[in-house]
Design a protein around this motif. Structure first.
Motif, PDB file in Angstrom:
ATOM      1  N   MET A  89      -0.316   1.557 -39.775  1.00 54.57           N
ATOM      2  CA  MET A  89       0.298   2.218 -40.986  1.00 54.57           C
ATOM      3  C   MET A  89       0.221   1.486 -42.209  1.00 54.57           C
ATOM      4  SD  MET A  89       1.903   2.982 -37.808  1.00 54.57           S
ATOM      5  CE  MET A  89       2.893   1.427 -37.495  1.00 54.57           C
ATOM      6  N   TYR A 104      -1.777   2.314 -33.427  1.00 51.58           N
ATOM      7  CA  TYR A 104      -1.349   2.871 -34.611  1.00 51.58           C
ATOM      8  C   TYR A 104      -1.251   1.999 -35.677  1.00 51.58           C
ATOM      9  CZ  TYR A 104       0.777   6.174 -31.559  1.00 51.58           C
ATOM     10  OH  TYR A 104       1.072   7.081 -30.656  1.00 51.58           O
ATOM     11  N   TYR A 153       5.711  -0.182 -30.038  1.00 56.20           N
ATOM     12  CA  TYR A 153       6.692  -1.069 -30.290  1.00 56.20           C
ATOM     13  C   TYR A 153       6.771  -1.223 -31.704  1.00 56.20           C
ATOM     14  CZ  TYR A 153       2.031  -3.307 -29.484  1.00 56.20           C
ATOM     15  OH  TYR A 153       0.720  -3.607 -29.523  1.00 56.20           O
ATOM     16  N   ILE A 154       7.397  -2.240 -32.151  1.00 56.79           N
ATOM     17  CA  ILE A 154       7.844  -2.438 -33.454  1.00 56.79           C
ATOM     18  C   ILE A 154       6.474  -2.772 -34.337  1.00 56.79           C
ATOM     19  CG2 ILE A 154       9.082  -3.733 -35.086  1.00 56.79           C
ATOM     20  CD1 ILE A 154      11.237  -3.698 -32.976  1.00 56.79           C
ATOM     21  N   PRO A 155       6.085  -2.104 -35.333  1.00 57.81           N
ATOM     22  CA  PRO A 155       4.780  -2.691 -35.992  1.00 57.81           C
ATOM     23  C   PRO A 155       5.191  -4.096 -36.446  1.00 57.81           C
ATOM     24  CG  PRO A 155       5.934  -0.972 -37.194  1.00 57.81           C
ATOM     25  CD  PRO A 155       6.763  -1.029 -35.897  1.00 57.81           C
ATOM     26  N   TYR A 190      -0.568   6.995 -41.953  1.00 55.64           N
ATOM     27  CA  TYR A 190      -0.855   6.278 -40.721  1.00 55.64           C
ATOM     28  C   TYR A 190      -1.989   6.765 -40.137  1.00 55.64           C
ATOM     29  CZ  TYR A 190       0.869   9.752 -37.539  1.00 55.64           C
ATOM     30  OH  TYR A 190       0.972  10.955 -36.971  1.00 55.64           O
ATOM     31  N   GLU A 208      10.546   3.294 -32.358  1.00 55.44           N
ATOM     32  CA  GLU A 208      10.439   1.718 -32.515  1.00 55.44           C
ATOM     33  C   GLU A 208       9.768   1.700 -33.920  1.00 55.44           C
ATOM     34  OE1 GLU A 208       8.887   3.330 -30.264  1.00 55.44           O
ATOM     35  OE2 GLU A 208       7.056   3.374 -30.949  1.00 55.44           O
ATOM     36  N   GLY A 209       9.090   2.688 -34.394  1.00 58.73           N
ATOM     37  CA  GLY A 209       8.407   2.740 -35.677  1.00 58.73           C
ATOM     38  C   GLY A 209       6.931   2.841 -35.794  1.00 58.73           C
ATOM     39  N   SER A 210       6.512   3.167 -34.500  1.00 60.30           N
ATOM     40  CA  SER A 210       4.902   3.330 -34.651  1.00 60.30           C
ATOM     41  C   SER A 210       4.547   4.604 -34.832  1.00 60.30           C
ATOM     42  CB  SER A 210       4.365   2.759 -33.454  1.00 60.30           C
ATOM     43  OG  SER A 210       4.238   1.275 -33.246  1.00 60.30           O
ATOM     44  N   GLY A 211       3.102   4.726 -35.215  1.00 57.15           N
ATOM     45  CA  GLY A 211       2.542   6.188 -35.167  1.00 57.15           C
ATOM     46  C   GLY A 211       3.271   6.995 -36.589  1.00 57.15           C
ATOM     47  N   GLY A 212       3.500   8.093 -36.335  1.00 57.86           N
ATOM     48  CA  GLY A 212       4.081   8.715 -37.622  1.00 57.86           C
ATOM     49  C   GLY A 212       5.681   8.494 -37.732  1.00 57.86           C
ATOM     50  N   ASN A 213       6.220   7.640 -36.719  1.00 61.40           N
ATOM     51  CA  ASN A 213       7.737   7.597 -36.867  1.00 61.40           C
ATOM     52  C   ASN A 213       8.037   6.690 -37.804  1.00 61.40           C
ATOM     53  OD1 ASN A 213       8.358   9.391 -34.584  1.00 61.40           O
ATOM     54  ND2 ASN A 213       7.084   7.820 -33.558  1.00 61.40           N
ATOM     55  N   THR A 214       8.279   6.930 -39.007  1.00 60.47           N
ATOM     56  CA  THR A 214       8.472   6.152 -40.359  1.00 60.47           C
ATOM     57  C   THR A 214       9.801   5.356 -39.999  1.00 60.47           C
ATOM     58  OG1 THR A 214       7.776   8.103 -41.572  1.00 60.47           O
ATOM     59  CG2 THR A 214       8.978   6.335 -42.724  1.00 60.47           C
ATOM     60  N   ILE A 215       9.600   4.100 -40.713  1.00 64.66           N
ATOM     61  CA  ILE A 215      10.691   3.270 -40.667  1.00 64.66           C
ATOM     62  C   ILE A 215      11.168   3.456 -42.029  1.00 64.66           C
ATOM     63  CG2 ILE A 215      11.431   0.919 -40.951  1.00 64.66           C
ATOM     64  CD1 ILE A 215       9.460   0.151 -38.623  1.00 64.66           C
ATOM     65  N   LEU A 243       6.597   4.554 -46.118  1.00 60.64           N
ATOM     66  CA  LEU A 243       5.516   4.841 -45.302  1.00 60.64           C
ATOM     67  C   LEU A 243       4.552   5.848 -46.336  1.00 60.64           C
ATOM     68  CD1 LEU A 243       3.914   4.662 -42.800  1.00 60.64           C
ATOM     69  CD2 LEU A 243       5.076   6.779 -42.032  1.00 60.64           C
ATOM     70  N   PRO A 264      10.213  -0.865 -48.963  1.00 60.73           N
ATOM     71  CA  PRO A 264       8.909  -0.043 -48.693  1.00 60.73           C
ATOM     72  C   PRO A 264       9.133   1.345 -48.127  1.00 60.73           C
ATOM     73  CG  PRO A 264       9.001  -2.395 -47.291  1.00 60.73           C
ATOM     74  CD  PRO A 264      10.347  -1.955 -48.113  1.00 60.73           C
ATOM     75  N   TYR A 323       2.607   0.832 -45.702  1.00 65.59           N
ATOM     76  CA  TYR A 323       3.721   1.207 -46.245  1.00 65.59           C
ATOM     77  C   TYR A 323       3.411   0.666 -47.909  1.00 65.59           C
ATOM     78  CZ  TYR A 323       6.327   2.147 -42.563  1.00 65.59           C
ATOM     79  OH  TYR A 323       7.244   2.750 -41.520  1.00 65.59           O
ATOM     80  N   GLY A 371       1.896  -0.535 -31.757  1.00 64.59           N
ATOM     81  CA  GLY A 371       1.495   0.102 -30.726  1.00 64.59           C
ATOM     82  C   GLY A 371       2.856   0.918 -30.261  1.00 64.59           C
ATOM     83  N   PHE A 424      13.518   2.356 -45.179  1.00 67.36           N
ATOM     84  CA  PHE A 424      13.977   1.170 -45.679  1.00 67.36           C
ATOM     85  C   PHE A 424      14.957   1.242 -46.658  1.00 67.36           C
ATOM     86  CE2 PHE A 424      11.483  -2.271 -43.953  1.00 67.36           C
ATOM     87  CZ  PHE A 424      10.151  -1.824 -43.448  1.00 67.36           C
TER      88      PHE A 424
END
Lengths: 109, 115
Positions: free
Chosen positions: A34, A32, A95-97, A49, B97-104, A46, A44, A36, A93, B106
């Motif tokens: 993204m 993936y 996991y945390i970007p 992506y 966890e914030g990947s793909g379209g799952n926004t983090i 999004l 930041p 920001y 992936g 802030f």
């Protein structure tokens, strides 16, 4: 070598220009990608992506991924002063970007 | 209003003091994160939490302590502040966890200066 490399800029362009922002990464497991956007003194947010290789368009913004060369791009058409911000790429992936350092973009009228 | 809030927004403290930065989110997101942002280094992950009572180290955890007794809160404590911890701190949350379209998402940031 950092996992994600991004030129910090600043990149200064005139209003209406086409802007190209780029990142390289080293982890071939990233799926993936993204982008920001961060305005001055803000957190930041999004922007868009993509998944795997290819292009994705959203209005004036196009994200492009080339997994073979581990290269990520964000294109901004008809740039506006309101696009002035720092743009962070964030490949990941399941996991945390990992965030790049960000490229500071200045669009002057 | 729903969202993620940080406090204090600005703090000046002395070397050796303990400082706690607070973070609260109203979405019931499972994941919460603490990042620091410095010139030349960008955004670096300090600690994260996948759920209440579950925390894990990020890239730069030394000198920091976190806890998460409730889903909505994720405080970050600097046990004995040092000048190298002068930075902007961002709390964030995400459904995953914030990947793909799952926004983090802030927060607005906490500007910390250690003198």
């Amino acid at each position: 070598q950092k996992e994600v490399e991004q030129d910090p800029g600043p990149l200064s362009v005139p209003e209406g220009a086409i802007v190209s922002l780029n990142c390289t990464y080293s982890n071939s497991a990233f799926q993936y990608f993204m982008w920001y956007r961060q305005y001055s003194r803000k957190g930041p947010e999004l922007l868009m992506y993509t998944y795997s290789s290819g292009n994705k368009e959203d209005g004036r913004f196009t994200a492009q991924v080339d997994k073979s060369s581990k290269y990520i791009s964000l294109f901004i058409r008809d740039s506006q002063p309101s696009d002035s911000a720092t743009y962070l790429c964030a490949p990941g992936g399941s996991y945390i970007p990992t965030f790049g350092r960000g490229t500071s973009l200045i669009v002057h009228p | 209003d729903a969202g993620i809030t940080q406090s204090p927004r600005y703090k000046i403290t002395e070397t050796g003091r303990q400082v706690t930065l607070m973070c609260h989110q109203t979405w019931s997101h499972s994941y919460m994160f603490w990042y620091r942002q410095d010139l030349g280094h960008g955004l670096r992950l300090i600690y994260y939490s996948a759920a209440a009572d579950i925390t894990d180290k990020g890239e730069v955890p030394d000198g920091y302590v976190v806890s998460r007794s409730k889903t909505e809160n994720f405080p970050l404590t600097l046990e004995s502040a040092t000048r190298s911890q002068t930075s902007v701190y961002f709390c964030a949350s995400s459904a995953t966890e914030g990947s793909g379209g799952n926004t983090i998402y802030f927060g607005e940031g906490s500007w910390l200066t250690v003198v």
